[in-house]
Design a protein around this motif. Structure first.
Motif: not given
Lengths: 231, 135
Positions: A129-143, B109-118
């Motif tokens: 919850i202290v991570n903004a990416d988790w609060r806006n859903g982006r972190a789970l999106g990255d998972v 290694f895959l990672h996000r850079e802005g809206e792009e996955i690199r």
């Protein structure tokens, strides 16, 4: 929950979880590396059978701790990260319960396991919850989008639904953070543990984390007992 | 043992770059005879039944998660043991493919850079001749 019953249920679930993981290790091809593994995991299954039977439990627990150290050395660390760590924690607390001389010290050791179970949820929620990416859903999106965990390309498609992911993120964080409050009432704790088990089940289905499910279940009796003891 | 007895429980606090293992095969002249290919790519689709079965039997996936840990350890500088583990599994899984004399792997290694996955290459192993057993 009665102390002795909670200990016994913990022993049974831990033994089954260790046997399941050991059987997976022994399923590899019969070559040199696997022979090395057999020296670790066949004795572990044997000790787990003794633990299930309740035979010489203090010695069996000590043997399992020794094997765990050898397994850590074999893989130069945990094989499956968090689930191995929780397994070691449950085993260590159980071993202390069986070797410590007084009831008070035994209860402290088992209570420590219950406390760590609560922290496992609360801390996981806090760091998210202290991570903004988790609060806006982006972190789970990255998972879902690029982490190593989704079990199929089809599961990765969940990354396409940002609103759903945001709701899921807040549901997970909210549950993890309020979990300690479940200790205030027995019915709330049972409900909380059912939700938590469902969460681990979903992780096992979507991300293949089956060992987490079984090993976290092994810690549940400690919190059920601790809640009875404290409130 | 200490991290197990006093755990930090920081699951997924941040989503770090995610490793994939890729490998290629060589002939005797150290000329690659295959392009880089992903090691154990995920299936397109997994049925609910298959997911449920994995609750009690999931050795390949758990080994893959261990190799992800090995990849991360290589990038953290613990190269010898982790590279041997990856090499061992690769060798075991490609041994049915004849006609090669050496193999090599790399970590991307895959990672996000802005809206792009690199996708960036983080490590390339030396060539491993065929036939040296490792454990």
């Amino acid at each position: 929950m009665d102390f002795d019953l909670a200990i016994r249920i913990t022993e049974i679930i831990l033994a089954l979880a260790f046997m399941q993981a050991s059987a997976e290790h022994l399923s590899g091809p019969k070559d040199r590396a696997c022979v090395k593994d057999r020296w670790l995991f066949v004795p572990r299954i044997f000790l787990c059978l003794l633990l299930l039977a309740g035979y010489q439990t203090p010695w069996v627990c000590a043997g399992l701790v020794a094997l765990s150290v050898l397994i850590l050395q074999r893989y130069q660390g945990p094989y499956n990260g968090g689930s191995d760590r929780m397994g070691l924690l449950v085993l260590s607390c159980l071993t202390l319960v069986h070797v410590l001389p007084s009831q008070l010290l035994q209860e402290l050791a088992f209570g420590y396991l219950g406390l760590q179970l609560v922290l496992s949820y609360f801390m996981s929620g806090w760091v998210k919850i202290v991570n903004a990416d988790w609060r806006n859903g982006r972190a789970l999106g990255d998972v879902f989008a690029f982490s190593a965990y989704p079990v199929s390309e089809h599961v990765r498609n969940w990354a396409r639904y940002p609103l759903l992911l945001r709701v899921m993120s807040w549901a997970v964080m909210g549950f993890e953070l309020i979990f300690p409050l479940c200790l205030l009432h027995h019915a709330a704790l049972v409900a909380g543990l059912l939700v938590a088990a469902s969460f681990h089940l979903a992780n096992a289905f979507l991300f293949g984390l089956n060992r987490f499910f079984w090993i976290w279940l092994a810690a549940y009796p400690s919190i059920l007992w601790l809640q009875d003891r404290l409130f | 043992m200490l991290p197990a007895l006093v755990p930090s429980w920081r699951f997924f606090d941040m989503i770090a770059p995610s490793p994939r293992i890729e490998y290629r095969l060589f002939d005797t002249g150290e000329t690659p005879i295959t392009d880089w290919q992903e090691y154990r790519p995920r299936p397109r689709y997994l049925s609910i039944f298959a997911m449920a079965k994995r609750m009690v039997w999931n050795p390949n996936w758990n080994e893959m998660l261990y190799l992800v840990s090995c990849s991360e350890r290589i990038m953290a500088g613990e190269q010898d043991h982790s590279a041997r583990q990856i090499q061992y599994c690769l060798r075991r899984d490609v041994k049915h493919q004849g006609g090669y004399d050496a193999l090599q792997f790399r970590l991307v290694f895959l990672h996000r850079e802005g809206e792009e996955i690199r996708k960036d290459v983080g490590y390339i192993s030396p060539l491993y001749p065929r036939g040296n057993g490792v454990g």
